[in-house]
Motif scaffolding. Sequence first.
Motif, PDB file in Angstrom:
ATOM      1  N   ARG A  38       1.024  -1.097   0.080  1.00 47.79           N
ATOM      2  CA  ARG A  38       0.082  -0.070   0.027  1.00 47.79           C
ATOM      3  C   ARG A  38       0.913   1.246  -0.037  1.00 47.79           C
ATOM      4  O   ARG A  38       1.869   1.192   0.747  1.00 47.79           O
ATOM      5  N   ILE A  40       1.124   5.227   0.030  1.00 48.02           N
ATOM      6  CA  ILE A  40       0.559   6.822   0.338  1.00 48.02           C
ATOM      7  C   ILE A  40       1.350   7.775  -0.075  1.00 48.02           C
ATOM      8  O   ILE A  40       2.399   7.697   0.430  1.00 48.02           O
ATOM      9  N   ASP A  54      -1.707   4.378  -4.223  1.00 53.50           N
ATOM     10  CA  ASP A  54      -2.786   4.007  -4.033  1.00 53.50           C
ATOM     11  C   ASP A  54      -3.906   5.285  -3.556  1.00 53.50           C
ATOM     12  O   ASP A  54      -4.846   5.371  -3.900  1.00 53.50           O
ATOM     13  N   THR A  55      -3.296   5.916  -2.709  1.00 52.85           N
ATOM     14  CA  THR A  55      -3.934   7.273  -2.214  1.00 52.85           C
ATOM     15  C   THR A  55      -3.044   8.336  -2.133  1.00 52.85           C
ATOM     16  O   THR A  55      -1.780   8.240  -1.844  1.00 52.85           O
ATOM     17  N   ARG A  56      -3.268   9.531  -2.787  1.00 50.10           N
ATOM     18  CA  ARG A  56      -2.502  10.655  -2.974  1.00 50.10           C
ATOM     19  C   ARG A  56      -3.345  11.894  -2.136  1.00 50.10           C
ATOM     20  O   ARG A  56      -4.322  12.126  -2.515  1.00 50.10           O
ATOM     21  N   LYS A  85      -6.854  13.886   6.661  1.00 50.13           N
ATOM     22  CA  LYS A  85      -6.296  12.871   5.674  1.00 50.13           C
ATOM     23  C   LYS A  85      -5.231  12.317   5.999  1.00 50.13           C
ATOM     24  O   LYS A  85      -4.798  11.160   6.108  1.00 50.13           O
ATOM     25  N   THR A 486      -9.860  -2.218  -7.839  1.00 44.48           N
ATOM     26  CA  THR A 486      -9.104  -2.159  -6.413  1.00 44.48           C
ATOM     27  C   THR A 486      -8.693  -3.471  -6.199  1.00 44.48           C
ATOM     28  O   THR A 486      -8.977  -4.568  -6.767  1.00 44.48           O
ATOM     29  N   ASP A 578      -6.771  10.330  -9.791  1.00 48.23           N
ATOM     30  CA  ASP A 578      -5.583   9.204 -10.165  1.00 48.23           C
ATOM     31  C   ASP A 578      -5.150   9.686 -11.525  1.00 48.23           C
ATOM     32  O   ASP A 578      -5.800  10.034 -12.397  1.00 48.23           O
ATOM     33  N   ARG A 769      -5.542  -0.600  -7.602  1.00 52.24           N
ATOM     34  CA  ARG A 769      -5.233   0.193  -6.710  1.00 52.24           C
ATOM     35  C   ARG A 769      -5.592  -0.448  -5.337  1.00 52.24           C
ATOM     36  O   ARG A 769      -6.558  -0.925  -5.067  1.00 52.24           O
ATOM     37  N   ARG A 771      -6.794  -0.033  -2.365  1.00 51.64           N
ATOM     38  CA  ARG A 771      -7.555   0.998  -1.566  1.00 51.64           C
ATOM     39  C   ARG A 771      -9.124   0.363  -1.688  1.00 51.64           C
ATOM     40  O   ARG A 771      -9.366  -0.607  -2.500  1.00 51.64           O
ATOM     41  N   LYS A 775     -12.596   5.034  -8.045  1.00 52.31           N
ATOM     42  CA  LYS A 775     -13.131   6.078  -8.399  1.00 52.31           C
ATOM     43  C   LYS A 775     -13.697   5.952  -9.872  1.00 52.31           C
ATOM     44  O   LYS A 775     -13.395   5.311 -10.728  1.00 52.31           O
TER      45      LYS A 775
END
Lengths: 786, 183, 361
Positions: A38, A40, A54-56, A85, A486, A578, A769, A771, A775
């Motif tokens: 994972r 970030i 995976d998460t920005r 966040k 995902t 993304d 991704r 997460r 999206k």
Amino acid sequence: MILSVGADFLGTWVSPVEFSADYSTNRKVSKDKAEMSRHIQIESMPSITGYKADTRISVKPSEELSSLVDILNVVTGAGAAKNAKVAKAAEELKSAGAGNALVVCGVNSADAQVIVNAINNALGSYGSTITWDRPYNTKQGSDKAIVQLAEGLNNGSVKAVLFLDSNPAYSSPVKGLAEAIKKAELSVSFANRADETAQLCKYVCPDNHWLESWNDLEPKAGVYNTVQPTISKLFDTRPIQETLLKWSGKSGSYYDFIQKYWENNIYGKQTKYSGFWAFWDNAVHDGEIVVDASGSAASFDGASVSASVSNLSAYVATLGDAQVRLYESVAIGDGSWGDNPFLQELPDSVSKVAWGNFIAVNPRWYVKNGYNIDPDFKEKRYAVAKLTVGGESIELPVVGVPGTPEGTFGVALGYGRTSPNHSDLQVGANAFKLLAKSGDSFNTISKASIAKTEATDLVAITQTHFNITLQDLGGVKTRKTVKETTLKEYAKNPAAGNEDRAHIMEEMVTLYYEHTKPGHHWTMVIDLNSCDGCGACVVACNVENNVPVVGKDQVIRAREMHWLRIDRYYTGEADNPDVVFQPMLCQHCDNAPCENVCPVAATNHSSEGMNQMAYNRCIGTRYCANNCPYKVRRFNWYDYQQADAFDKRYGTSNDQNVASEYLGLHEPLTRMVLNPDVTVRSRGVMEKCSFCAQRLQAAKLEAKKDGRLLADGDATVACQTACASGAIVFGDRNDKTSAVAKLFSDERTFGVIEEIHTMPNVLYQTQVRNRDEVKKYDIIDYYHES
Amino acid sequence: MDSVAPNKFVVGLWDHEEVYLHAIEHLRHKGVKIYDSLTPFPVHGLDEALGMKETRLHTAGFFFGATGTTLALSFMTWVMTTNYPIDFGGKPNWPVPSFIPITFELTVLFAAWGMTLTYLVRNKLWPGRVPRIYDKRTTDDRFALVFDAESLTDAEINSIKDACKKEGAVDVKDKVFTEAEGL
Amino acid sequence: MTIFAVICAGMFPIFHMGRVWDAPFIFPIPNTRGPLWVNFNSPLLWDVFAISTYFSVSLLFWYSGLMPDFGTIRDRSKGKIRKYLYNLASFGWQGSAKQWQRFEALSLVLAGLSTPLVLSVHTIVSFDFATSVIPGWHTTIFPPYFVAGAIFSGFAMVETLMIITRKLFKLEDYITINHIESMNKIIVLTGSIVGIAYLTELFIAWYSGALYEQFAFYNRILGKYLWAYALMMSCNVLSPQLYWFKRFRRSIPVTFVLSIFVNIGMWFERFVIIVTSLADDYLVSSWAYFSPTWVDWGIYLGSISVFLFLFLLFARFFPTIAIAEVKAIFRTSSEVAKAERAKAEGATHGGFVLKGALDKE
């Protein structure tokens, strides 16, 4: 679990090639292994690393710094986090378990790095995700020392200065350094080209090019490399090492010196070879010797953490609303290769801008503040703004980059070189002077002010931004150019995100028989999950296949010649999208629309499934390019490489605007860059990816000489070999045991617009991704919003 | 020109096509041999009046067209299947629908060119040919009948002249061509 | 006019070739590459055959009809050189009965061949688009739509030139207002067909449910090329609707202006089809905006100039009206003849040419 704060470790940070390779091994998913790391990313200026995360978490530059404090607070339980966040990310780090997490930070500030160390210490990363045995030797610097050097030169305490592989007159933000260098009694540059610093020095003693001389390296502790010359030297140069040997009164060549050194210092560290000559021969042959290295295990000294936190917080407080974030672009980096046209022409992975830097801003801010002068990209004309940081200012065009928070102004370093002897290479503005000094270091984050000017400029942007969806006419429709899912969905259903493919394949009916591919059936599968859009494949392809550099003017006219480009698609929310990177090259469709329309049969299909071009036969109707749904065919508008004597013979002068004319591809020296295995194309013909036909042929001949069948992996294509993350798999689909044959029938595999029955031989695998939420493919078109 | 062709003629000129047609019918009825008939535009009924056979140009056109069709189809088939078969976009090597446009075009091309060339050859028309102009106004507004006077006696010539005048000819004259005569 | 237009049309693909000097490769001529023949699947190759056939058959039709007229001019012209040149051009035309008989047969067949040829050439040109894969091009409606468009724009172009020629050469008695009115009727008909084709395209795009197709047309009418689409629609579909009124149909100024509108409209039709479809096709990453360079403008204006140059040369030296053909129907169909007939049945001959002086013998 990786958390990166502003560290573009896939693109530019420390050792991106190695990191990409390592990062991607943990990010490859298959039916048997539906798990991945994972990642970030907390950053202000979007980077390929952030886009791949995976998460920005999109934050302002100041918040990059303050988020470190937030994370430290959450991880150590010392306090609460300001940014929700970031707090969530920090919680995740905590719950990843001791030794499973890593935090990296790309901010050039000792205080920030102290906090990162504190976080990693608290997470138990030392000894697990961070080891001490092989530290990097590739980068080292001291901002303090360069300031001292300038002072020393100015007050006369430093009398002699030697410059090796450095160009501080260009890349140092220290004011007056250039004047100071001139004051030195002795100044010598070893640069093999007249760079900004060499021009100031009293003596220039050009070093050999590294391909011309012997050398040895230790990039990481315990990893020793030998460098062999591959060409005898072209110019009157001498290796710096031999120069130093001579100056220090020693005799003998540098080769003997290295050998002696290895005999005395490295031979003893290994046990594999007995006898120095066996060791030496193998070391030179293999180019690498790895010996056991055990660095001293370091322990964390938490004493300075609180001071760092307060320093950092104090700095954050001074930053204000408008902040500049200086970064390195993947292509140009710190600018030391800024005179390389291949790199200048490589579009920046994030913004797709080639030939120059720009001020990256939030697209909404861009529209609000009147920069949206050409919403349809008719001319690719952008408004120019003046960006001021502490008295120094630069003027650059302003480009909206989705994912940049409002109030953030990103500027790439490495541009604005003045030394390259071609005016086309002196593009952009030098942002090094915007580096603001804080404490002992120059910070890439600082307070700035921006003012729009009346000027406009053309920007060589190769991909502008349009919606991938069609929202009207009852419902939302999405182009399934790229597919995403995902990890959770993928674990449940290997075809997740790619569910529509089964239906598409069912619909593939034809009246015609299929042409047999009795021998090989070359196929490429590109894993979108591994591709980080760095562009190494593009450059590899250009070099391998003699793809011409066309220059800024031609790129603006969308006439770049790249056989392989990297398309960038935004998905998800508008302010923090993304990104899926999709290398796009000739798809070698078995039902190729381009082949049907060529009147002169210059492009047709081989029995190995390749779409081939007969350049000699091509008359340049360009109908094939029109009819290519992937738009991967390129037309030689000019005689970029003087393949054809037409222009010289008839004395036409309409090639003056072509970069090659003044970038010197007509000169014998620069023509050495051409690959002799690949023909150069004349003006007026179409060209495109050939699947490196020359490499396949070479591999086949090699196998034939050995009297064996071609094995999987014998034949490689240039882009594949350059891909650090192993996203590109190439091989023979007819060989059922090959890697590509397995991927070909994988559930994640799909072809782009294959519903029009092109039957591409280049296939892609869905982006996965790690997460929870997937999206929607839905981006607001900022540029036409009222 | 043909060396055996006669050089001495009687030319009758009319100024209205209907009168002219009647004249032809009457003269032929009387047994007068008409050597040639020249008009400024295609007069309908002239060929029947002169008793000419139907032209076979149409038939020639058909065969030229058929040649075009056959040639196009057979050549394309030979190229695509035998001489140099190539895989174009996954299409079969004998893609009949793709052949239709070219087959059609070549049929028309062959028919048109074949017919026109035949027409030129049969009509003895080519650039630079010097025609025998019996009267300048035959391409303007006069309808002419030409009678071969080479082997006729003066009496016969006169009777033809009289007959023409009787049939409404506005002018009747002798025309003798010499070898050197040009336009 | 066809000939000159086709010359221009044929020049365009050649100009746009990357390697003009290798243009002969488009013909199936034996060569040293195998021989590598041409690709008979390519619509562009069909085009080569269609355009060259169309050109040469039009040329034959045109020239075979001109020969008798050159004969007429030859016999009426004075001066050795003129006589010689016009005789050369007339191929030594005499006007004998057999020549005329074959002439009639030839014109009939050539006319018969030319009609489907007109249809085929426009159909095949439309195949360039229709058989491709680009959304906005890949449409089965293209062949009839292009044929109607060709007649539409062809009539308009003829009107533009004809109205000028008619005025300058005082041909009002030959080209009457009735002719112009009839042509305008064809224009309103074909213009409406083209209009229906536009609407059909939109409907089918919506009805297909295919994203790429829907987007192509959505983008065409509402995208960044809105201006081009609006120009096309107003010039091609709306403006000819004025011809429903007799007053406009019979008005020379209105006809002239509208014919130019139609020319503009049809030019924009091609612009809309080609540019809007290509600019934004399958992959969003490759979308771009077309902006012409001075070369594009130069070729465009140059082609118009070449056309006008050839046309003016023709009008100066060649008969603009087929002399023999007019003569043939003069006695039966002309206004003068009709008046004569009404006046007196007595005159069975004489008065062949009432206006203008005959040459003196």
